[in-house]
Design an enzyme around this catalytic site. Sequence first.
Site, PDB file in Angstrom:
ATOM      1  CE  LYS A  69      38.481  44.828  40.776  1.00 30.35           C
ATOM      2  NZ  LYS A  69      38.153  44.962  42.181  1.00 30.35           N
ATOM      3  CD  GLN A 129      39.287  43.413  45.729  1.00 31.92           C
ATOM      4  OE1 GLN A 129      39.282  44.229  44.828  1.00 31.92           O
ATOM      5  NE2 GLN A 129      38.518  42.348  45.711  1.00 31.92           N
ATOM      6  CG  ASP A 163      33.855  49.132  44.077  1.00 29.60           C
ATOM      7  OD1 ASP A 163      33.697  48.587  42.971  1.00 29.60           O
ATOM      8  OD2 ASP A 163      34.523  48.625  44.991  1.00 29.60           O
TER       9      ASP A 163
END
Length: 299
Positions: free
Chosen positions: A60, A104, A127
């Site tokens: 990422k 994460q 997200d």
Amino acid sequence: MASPSDQTAKIIDGKAIAHTIRSEIADEVRHLSDKHGKVPGLAVVIVGVRKDSQTYVNMKRKTCAEVGIKSFDVDLPEDVPEADLITKVHQLSSDPEVHGILVQLPLPRHINEENVLGAISIDKDVDGFHPLNIGKLAMKGREPLFLPCTPKGCLELLVRSGIKIKGQRAVVVGRSNIVGLPVSLLLLKADATVTTVHSHTKDPEAIIREADIVIAAAGQACMIKGDWIKPGAAVIDVGTNAVSDPSRKSGYRLVGDVDFAEASKVAGFITPVPGGVGPMTVAMLLRNTLDGAKRIIGQ
């Protein structure tokens, strides 16, 4: 004329489509920088040293650099107290240079995931897992600020491959909060007729066999066989499962939830694993970050 056994599905190349999307994002980031002197910022928070999480986060960060998005790296120890992590999330939520926050998952067992995700400002929830974003996704006539990245990537693959969604029968295999549930809601918003198949579904083969679109997100290696697929159907395989392969240096290879060798002889379109949905997840994260930045910088 070729016999049915000679027919092969068109491969939906997620790598190529994601590359196109990243180029589009890079152009928009340059435009934003030229016009306002600011670029989007993405904060990636990782707790502990899980190897798979580290690899994914590093990818990422690298992709952010490629498209001109500023990456804020927050690495915290495995034993960080939940309160300290939430304080860090609040700091990022109030930082004007940060337009997207990604924590994460999974988090260590001593940390309540719901508390941490709920602490992310909804304006920076790239997200798409904030309860308000999911709630709006579930309601007719409401639009969430962000859509979850993997489900959004699945629909983008269908749309960019010219596959009709409206009025089609779609079957989603799996009902997780991360993929199965939100992708079902997205398909419904796109006017598909949606059925969810899960661990308690009776005769799943018969249901999947009726689908014009199959989204496989069950986490079971090669669970969906070729004779489960309706001829000409579009198959999006979200599954990423490691299976033993002594011929590989690593000792394993990655396969999807669909038996690719069988299904590709029946389906009209199919995504490979790897190289299908995976690259799209990161591309959609960058797109969400850019969209969040445009809302804030453009005000």
